[in-house]
Enzyme design. Sequence first.
Site, PDB file in Angstrom:
ATOM      1  N   GLU A 141      38.571  36.857  33.211  1.00 48.61           N
ATOM      2  CA  GLU A 141      38.957  36.473  34.563  1.00 48.61           C
ATOM      3  C   GLU A 141      39.201  37.706  35.440  1.00 48.61           C
ATOM      4  OE1 GLU A 141      42.094  33.613  34.618  1.00 48.61           O
ATOM      5  OE2 GLU A 141      40.948  32.175  33.416  1.00 48.61           O
TER       6      GLU A 141
ATOM      7  N   ARG B 170      39.659  31.052  24.403  1.00 47.43           N
ATOM      8  CA  ARG B 170      39.567  29.627  24.091  1.00 47.43           C
ATOM      9  C   ARG B 170      38.576  28.974  25.040  1.00 47.43           C
ATOM     10  NH1 ARG B 170      41.978  27.732  28.616  1.00 47.43           N
ATOM     11  NH2 ARG B 170      43.811  28.839  29.413  1.00 47.43           N
TER      12      ARG B 170
ATOM     13  N   LYS C 156      54.203  41.568  36.597  1.00 45.54           N
ATOM     14  CA  LYS C 156      53.753  40.460  35.764  1.00 45.54           C
ATOM     15  C   LYS C 156      54.343  40.535  34.366  1.00 45.54           C
ATOM     16  CE  LYS C 156      49.153  40.064  37.897  1.00 45.54           C
ATOM     17  NZ  LYS C 156      47.695  40.027  37.589  1.00 45.54           N
TER      18      LYS C 156
END
Length: 449
Positions: free
Chosen positions: A275, A291, A158
């Site tokens: 998450e 956010r 990633k």
Amino acid sequence: MIEKLLIANRGEIALRILRACREMGIKSVAVHSTADANAMHVRLADESVCIGPPAARDSYLSTTAILSAASITGADAIHPGYGFLSENADFAQMVEEHGIAFVGPSPDHIRLMGDKIAAKQAAKDSGIPVVPGSDGEIMDADDAKAWAEKIGFPVIIKASAGGGGRGMKVAKNASELTSAFEMAGQEAEAAFGNGAVYMERYLDRPRHIEVQVMADSEGNVVHLGERDCSLQRRHQKILEESPSPALNGSERDEIGTVVAEAVKKLGYRSAGTVEFLYENGEFFFIEMNTRLQVEHPVTEAVTGIDLVREMIRVADGRPLSFKQEDIKLSGHAIECRINAEDPFTFVPSPGKVNEYHAPGGLGVRVDSGLYSGYKVPSHYDSMIAKLIVHGNTRAECLMRLRRSLTEFVIDGIKTTVPLHQELILNEDFINGAYDIHWLEEYLEKKTRD
């Protein structure tokens, strides 16, 4: 006290923030590009300022234009919404340096969570479970090989500065590793200007579960349950629901408590979302979004908490208006993202909306800036509406969602409404038996058939 707030965004989220301001007695300032001169949030705001031509880099991503608009109008707060500058630490810092309240977390926390390697380490240090992976950046192919042997195949590489699925490559075995490492780095450099990558164990059939938190400057942190965002295409969310049909009450309480305690250790303020990938009863940290999320309405539906209002209160220096014991999840909510796209090829479909009719009734909410005669511009993200439905049970919610989708009329352009109508009738979805790969596999099968 915040008296005038500039909304540094467009579309449905700008309208959402505007409505919160109006209910709080705060004057609103809309900014817009020339392409958005007739947008609904521009029409309804107390003041509006044109900040540039259609291209986002010359308007919604222009810190100079936005700060100038705040100065001209005398705005004492800026809400960035999501996307654009919402997770730009330098922008948040500039806002604060100009003596304007930034409706969001501190620049330091935005910067920390924007670096995926540093964010993972911070999560681990704060007690959040993480996916087994490299300690930091993978420097070269030999380093990648050493870490892959330690972690075990399959692995995923990633982008450290990444998101949205860019700079992500899977290697199922050693023969795929070198090319995956090189391609991920190249994509990361092209997309983010930063070619740094890291490695994690690749989970085969996980769900995407995220926990919503709210925190103030006095150290109060509350979690507001979780959202299941597993229906995705190319790592982009299509539909979200809360609570997740995959979790039980004890799992929900446990991960919520872990996240809230970790966020408190970080000294974080404002809204945030942590998450996870969830598989076989285990949670593994992915990232923290500093956010407001696109899917925040489903949390509002099951908790009764206005997250935008609370963000503004926190930015104004006030404490949270609720405590953890006040949060009780009520019923079930599902959000469908409606995009101006072909429902099955996903080719963008900008253009004029000839006729628009939003569904209504008990438990039905539509967040959208559309109206009959509006021209959907081609310059921005294709999401044009969000349909949020709430019911006492998931079964009732699905029944209400089916009815609402049949009432939704957007004529003149193609939208993804037909896709949602099809998905919610699928037996796997009805049973909650889906993961992050399910939608792409469903679409591939549909193409073959």
